[in-house]
Design a protein around this motif. Structure first.
Motif, short mmCIF file in Angstrom:
data_model
loop_
_atom_site.label_atom_id
_atom_site.label_comp_id
_atom_site.label_asym_id
_atom_site.label_seq_id
_atom_site.Cartn_x
_atom_site.Cartn_y
_atom_site.Cartn_z
N LEU A 39 0.80 -1.22 0.00
CA LEU A 39 0.00 0.00 0.00
C LEU A 39 0.84 1.28 0.00
O LEU A 39 0.38 2.31 -0.49
N HIS A 40 2.03 1.21 0.56
CA HIS A 40 2.83 2.43 0.72
C HIS A 40 4.18 2.27 0.03
O HIS A 40 4.27 2.36 -1.17
N GLU A 41 5.23 2.04 0.80
CA GLU A 41 6.56 1.81 0.24
C GLU A 41 7.14 0.56 0.89
O GLU A 41 6.75 0.21 2.00
N PRO A 42 8.06 -0.11 0.22
CA PRO A 42 8.63 -1.34 0.80
C PRO A 42 9.25 -1.06 2.17
O PRO A 42 9.97 -0.09 2.36
N VAL A 43 8.93 -1.92 3.14
CA VAL A 43 9.42 -1.76 4.50
C VAL A 43 9.54 -3.13 5.16
O VAL A 43 8.73 -4.02 4.90
N GLU A 44 10.58 -3.29 5.97
CA GLU A 44 10.74 -4.54 6.72
C GLU A 44 9.84 -4.50 7.95
O GLU A 44 9.54 -3.44 8.49
N ALA A 45 9.44 -5.67 8.41
CA ALA A 45 8.55 -5.77 9.56
C ALA A 45 9.12 -5.06 10.79
O ALA A 45 8.39 -4.39 11.52
N ALA A 46 10.42 -5.19 11.02
CA ALA A 46 11.03 -4.59 12.21
C ALA A 46 10.88 -3.07 12.24
O ALA A 46 10.81 -2.47 13.30
N VAL A 47 10.79 -2.45 11.08
CA VAL A 47 10.64 -0.99 11.00
C VAL A 47 9.25 -0.57 11.49
O VAL A 47 9.07 0.53 12.00
N LEU A 48 8.27 -1.44 11.35
CA LEU A 48 6.91 -1.11 11.77
C LEU A 48 6.72 -1.16 13.28
O LEU A 48 5.86 -0.47 13.82
N ILE A 49 7.51 -1.97 13.97
CA ILE A 49 7.30 -2.20 15.40
C ILE A 49 7.29 -0.91 16.21
O ILE A 49 6.38 -0.71 17.02
N PRO A 50 8.26 0.02 16.05
CA PRO A 50 8.20 1.23 16.88
C PRO A 50 6.94 2.06 16.64
O PRO A 50 6.39 2.64 17.58
N HIS A 51 6.45 2.08 15.42
CA HIS A 51 5.24 2.84 15.11
C HIS A 51 4.02 2.19 15.75
O HIS A 51 3.12 2.87 16.23
#
Length: 92
Positions: A39-51
């Motif tokens: 839906l947005h831009e490529p991102v690793e799962a670990a990057v989502l955790i802080p958000h």
């Protein structure tokens, strides 16, 4: 699926922490990251955790009430439990 709770990610500085996740949660997080990337831009799962954690803390009524009683609205380094280690991530 077209709507996720997390939208595009802001650019911020990070502190490195290590967490252990149960396998089913790690798998679901990977699936979420794949959908977020679609839906947005490529991102690793670990990057989502802080958000995700930030959103969780902001929506936890008990935690907000506790911080309001203490007169604090933004996290400080001294809020970390004893024995917690933090390192600045030089990559961010």
């Amino acid at each position: 699926m077209t709507d996720l709770k997390l939208g595009p990610l802001p650019k911020v500085r990070y502190v490195r922490k290590t967490v252990l996740l149960p396998e089913p949660l790690a798998e679901e997080l990977d699936e979420y990251a794949a959908e977020h990337s679609r839906l947005h831009e490529p991102v690793e799962a670990a990057v989502l955790i802080p958000h995700m954690l930030k959103d969780f803390l902001r929506t936890d009524r008990g935690w907000r009430a506790h911080r309001t009683k203490r007169g604090r609205t933004t996290p400080q380094r001294q809020d970390l439990p004893a024995g917690t280690s933090c390192q600045r991530d030089p990559e961010h």
